[in-house]
Design a protein around this motif. Sequence first.
Motif, PDB file in Angstrom:
ATOM      1  N   ASP A 385      -3.172 -10.528   5.640  1.00 54.78           N
ATOM      2  CA  ASP A 385      -2.899 -11.283   4.414  1.00 54.78           C
ATOM      3  C   ASP A 385      -3.755 -10.714   3.288  1.00 54.78           C
ATOM      4  O   ASP A 385      -4.886 -11.149   3.073  1.00 54.78           O
ATOM      5  N   LEU A 386      -3.211  -9.770   2.547  1.00 52.06           N
ATOM      6  CA  LEU A 386      -3.987  -9.085   1.520  1.00 52.06           C
ATOM      7  C   LEU A 386      -4.279  -9.982   0.315  1.00 52.06           C
ATOM      8  O   LEU A 386      -5.350  -9.899  -0.284  1.00 52.06           O
ATOM      9  N   ASP A 387      -3.336 -10.838  -0.055  1.00 54.14           N
ATOM     10  CA  ASP A 387      -3.532 -11.672  -1.241  1.00 54.14           C
ATOM     11  C   ASP A 387      -3.937 -13.107  -0.905  1.00 54.14           C
ATOM     12  O   ASP A 387      -3.954 -13.980  -1.784  1.00 54.14           O
ATOM     13  N   ASN A 388      -4.259 -13.374   0.368  1.00 47.25           N
ATOM     14  CA  ASN A 388      -4.773 -14.686   0.803  1.00 47.25           C
ATOM     15  C   ASN A 388      -3.851 -15.844   0.450  1.00 47.25           C
ATOM     16  O   ASN A 388      -4.305 -16.953   0.123  1.00 47.25           O
ATOM     17  N   ASP A 389      -2.542 -15.607   0.552  1.00 47.24           N
ATOM     18  CA  ASP A 389      -1.580 -16.657   0.199  1.00 47.24           C
ATOM     19  C   ASP A 389      -1.030 -17.384   1.417  1.00 47.24           C
ATOM     20  O   ASP A 389      -0.040 -18.113   1.313  1.00 47.24           O
ATOM     21  N   CYS A 390      -1.632 -17.178   2.579  1.00 42.66           N
ATOM     22  CA  CYS A 390      -1.261 -17.809   3.855  1.00 42.66           C
ATOM     23  C   CYS A 390      -0.206 -17.041   4.643  1.00 42.66           C
ATOM     24  O   CYS A 390       0.183 -17.481   5.732  1.00 42.66           O
ATOM     25  N   TRP A 391       0.257 -15.887   4.122  1.00 49.92           N
ATOM     26  CA  TRP A 391       1.313 -15.143   4.794  1.00 49.92           C
ATOM     27  C   TRP A 391       0.885 -13.691   5.004  1.00 49.92           C
ATOM     28  O   TRP A 391       0.388 -13.045   4.080  1.00 49.92           O
ATOM     29  N   LYS A 392       1.090 -13.176   6.218  1.00 51.25           N
ATOM     30  CA  LYS A 392       0.656 -11.826   6.570  1.00 51.25           C
ATOM     31  C   LYS A 392       1.598 -10.776   5.987  1.00 51.25           C
ATOM     32  O   LYS A 392       2.799 -10.775   6.255  1.00 51.25           O
ATOM     33  N   ASP A 393       1.013  -9.881   5.205  1.00 48.33           N
ATOM     34  CA  ASP A 393       1.741  -8.751   4.637  1.00 48.33           C
ATOM     35  C   ASP A 393       1.705  -7.587   5.633  1.00 48.33           C
ATOM     36  O   ASP A 393       1.062  -7.671   6.681  1.00 48.33           O
ATOM     37  N   ILE A 394       2.388  -6.493   5.302  1.00 49.36           N
ATOM     38  CA  ILE A 394       2.401  -5.315   6.172  1.00 49.36           C
ATOM     39  C   ILE A 394       1.961  -4.099   5.372  1.00 49.36           C
ATOM     40  O   ILE A 394       2.539  -3.783   4.329  1.00 49.36           O
ATOM     41  N   PHE A 395       0.951  -3.415   5.873  1.00 47.81           N
ATOM     42  CA  PHE A 395       0.450  -2.175   5.276  1.00 47.81           C
ATOM     43  C   PHE A 395       0.846  -1.023   6.200  1.00 47.81           C
ATOM     44  O   PHE A 395       0.636  -1.101   7.411  1.00 47.81           O
ATOM     45  N   VAL A 396       1.409   0.051   5.618  1.00 51.21           N
ATOM     46  CA  VAL A 396       1.840   1.218   6.396  1.00 51.21           C
ATOM     47  C   VAL A 396       1.302   2.485   5.745  1.00 51.21           C
ATOM     48  O   VAL A 396       1.403   2.646   4.523  1.00 51.21           O
ATOM     49  N   THR A 397       0.732   3.387   6.537  1.00 52.09           N
ATOM     50  CA  THR A 397       0.326   4.694   6.023  1.00 52.09           C
ATOM     51  C   THR A 397       1.489   5.669   6.167  1.00 52.09           C
ATOM     52  O   THR A 397       2.085   5.779   7.235  1.00 52.09           O
ATOM     53  N   GLY A 398       1.813   6.394   5.084  1.00 49.68           N
ATOM     54  CA  GLY A 398       3.003   7.221   5.062  1.00 49.68           C
ATOM     55  C   GLY A 398       2.755   8.689   5.347  1.00 49.68           C
ATOM     56  O   GLY A 398       1.707   9.230   5.006  1.00 49.68           O
ATOM     57  N   SER A 399       3.733   9.339   5.969  1.00 53.34           N
ATOM     58  CA  SER A 399       3.730  10.785   6.196  1.00 53.34           C
ATOM     59  C   SER A 399       4.731  11.108   7.295  1.00 53.34           C
ATOM     60  O   SER A 399       4.934  10.314   8.220  1.00 53.34           O
ATOM     61  N   HIS A 400       5.321  12.281   7.203  1.00 49.01           N
ATOM     62  CA  HIS A 400       6.123  12.810   8.299  1.00 49.01           C
ATOM     63  C   HIS A 400       5.195  13.482   9.299  1.00 49.01           C
ATOM     64  O   HIS A 400       4.023  13.736   9.014  1.00 49.01           O
ATOM     65  N   VAL A 401       5.710  13.793  10.485  1.00 45.24           N
ATOM     66  CA  VAL A 401       4.929  14.507  11.499  1.00 45.24           C
ATOM     67  C   VAL A 401       4.852  15.998  11.185  1.00 45.24           C
ATOM     68  O   VAL A 401       3.805  16.627  11.325  1.00 45.24           O
ATOM     69  N   VAL A 402       5.973  16.552  10.737  1.00 44.94           N
ATOM     70  CA  VAL A 402       6.132  18.001  10.614  1.00 44.94           C
ATOM     71  C   VAL A 402       5.696  18.467   9.231  1.00 44.94           C
ATOM     72  O   VAL A 402       6.221  18.002   8.213  1.00 44.94           O
TER      73      VAL A 402
END
Length: 572
Positions: A385-402
Motif C-alpha cells: 500500500d504505497l499511498d496508505n489508502d487501505c488497498w494494496k497496490d502493485i509495483f513491477v520492475t520492467g525489462s525484457h530478458v534478452v
Amino acid sequence: MRHNPASCVAIMIAIAMLVFFLSIRVPGTAAQGAAASFTLENVAAAAKLDFRQINFATEMKYPFETMGGAVAALDYDNNGFVDLFFLNGSPSPEHLRTDPACFNRLYKNNGNGTFSDVTEPAGLTGRGIKGYPQGIATGDYDNDGFVDIFVTNYGDNVLYHNNGDGTFTDATARAGVGMSRHPFKASAAWLDADNDGFLDLFVTHYFQWTFQNNSDDYCGERKPGRRTYCTPDVFKPLPNVLLRNNGDGTFTDVSEKAGLNISLGKGMGVAIADYDSDGRMDVFVTNDKMPNFLYRNEGGCVFKELALSSGVYANESATMVSGMGCDFNDFNNDGLPDIFYADLSGELFTLFVNEGKGTFFDVTFPSGLGSHSAAHSGWSNKFFDLDNDCWKDIFVTGSHVVDNIELFNASARYKEQCFLYRNLGNGKYEDISASLGADFKTSGAFRGLAVADLDNDGSLEAAVVRLNDSALLFRKKGGRAHHWLILQLRGTRSNRDAIGARIELTLPSGSKQYQHVTTANGIYSASDKRVHFGLGQEASLKSLEIRWPSGIRQTLENIQADRVLSIVEPEK
C-alpha cells in the motif's frame, strides 16, 4: 466443440493488444496513466547509496548473466532501521571472485536518510567464493534474534550466519545447504514448513544447463552481434528443493519426502501464503514457459502440487508464459491471499483472485491489468500500500530478458521503466506510472525489488536493481497524508521472525485488512519482515488479531495508529 489451443492463445493476445492500443488513443484513460497526487523520487544519490550492478555479459550469452540483480531489505544490526544488501554479478562462476568490481554490497542505514557501505567489515563481499549470484532470502534460521542471509547461485549456494556483532560467517558447509547437484538455482524463501519453530528453506531450480550446453545450443543468427539467449524450451526442467531445519544449525534435504521431486519445472519466482486458511504456509512458484506450481502444505513437511485443480496452472487462455516474479497476498481485503505474477511483453501480467475453497479465478482483464501490461515485460514485483489508502497496490520492475530483443522483435524493448498499478478498491487497478514524475520514468534492465519503510515515517520505499547500472531508491513525495501502522512481531513458540503469522486488522469503521509475515517477494528479492498497513483517514484500530504459526491466537484492542508497534507472541 473442440478448439485449437494455439488459435485460442493467438486470439486472446490479439484482443489484449487491441484493447491496449485503442485505450492509449483515448485521452484520460487508465492505460495512459491516471493522475497521481504524488510522485516517486529517486533519492539514491542523496542517501549515498552508490551500488552499481555489473553482470559481466559475454558474446557467449550464458543464461545466468541475464538473471540475478538481487536486493534485500533487512535490519541486520537490530537498531530499528532497515538496511539494504545487493548482489553483484561475477566474471565467471568457475573461478573465485577476487575483483572488488564484482563484490556484493551491504549498506547500513544511518537513521538520518543516508547509508554507509559496511560490506568489508561485515564479511559479505563474496570474496573467494565461486558461483554467479542469483537471489537472496532473509530469515533468522537459528532463532538467535539476528537475521541471516541465504544467497542462491549458479553454482553452490551460500548461507551467511549473522554473528550479532555486525559481522557474518559463511556457515554453508556446516549447515549443508550448498546444493551442488544441480547448479542453476534462482529464488528462495524462508518458511516454517512444519510449524516446529524453526525456519526451513524452499529453493527454486531454473533448468538443467552447463557450459557444454552453451556450446551445443546456439540460439539466434550466426552473424556478429546476432547470437541471443536461448529460450527455456531448449533446456530440461528440474524439481524444486525443500531443506528442513534440524534445529541445530544444520539442514536436511527432504524434497523427496515433501513430494517435490515429482513436479519438474523451470522455477523463477517464489512466494508463500496460507491460501486455504488451515494454519500452514503454502508455496507458489512461477515457471518459465511451463505450468506454474501451487504446493499445498499437508503438514509435516509434505506438500501436494495442486496448480491445475486450483486454477493457477496457467492463465485463462491456458498459455505457458515466461513466468517471472510473483507475490502472494490479499489485494481485495477479503481475507484470502491472491496471486500476481509478471512475464514478458505480449503475455500479460496475471492476477488470480482467491475464491476460497481452494480455487482461484483469473481476473487479469476485469482488473484492468491485461490492457495495462500487454506491451510490457516485468521481473520482480510486490503488493504493498504505497499511498496508505487501505488497498494494496502493485509495483513491477520492467525489462525484457534478452538484451538484443529489438533485433528480433520490433515491438519489444529490453530496457523499460518500473510500473505502479494503483488499487482502486473495487477489484480494479489503474496504471499511474506515467504521472509519478521524471525519476520514475528512468529506464533500465530492472531486476530485483525490495520494499521497506527505511525512515520509519509510515511511507514505504522501494529499492530496485538495474543490470549494468546504478540502483534506484524510490521515495514517495507529496500526496494526501494517511494514517498507518507497522508491526514488528517476535515469535517465542513460533519461529522468532514470526514468518507465517497471519494478521486481521479491524478499523473503527468496520473495514478489515489482512496480511501475513514473509520476506520473499517477486524474483530473487527479499523485503522487510515488518508488516505494514495503510489506514486511510482512520487514526486508530478497533482490534488486531494475530494467528501465530504455533496456533496461538492473540487479540489487541484500541490501538493508536502512526507508529511501529512491537508485539511478542504470548506463551499460550
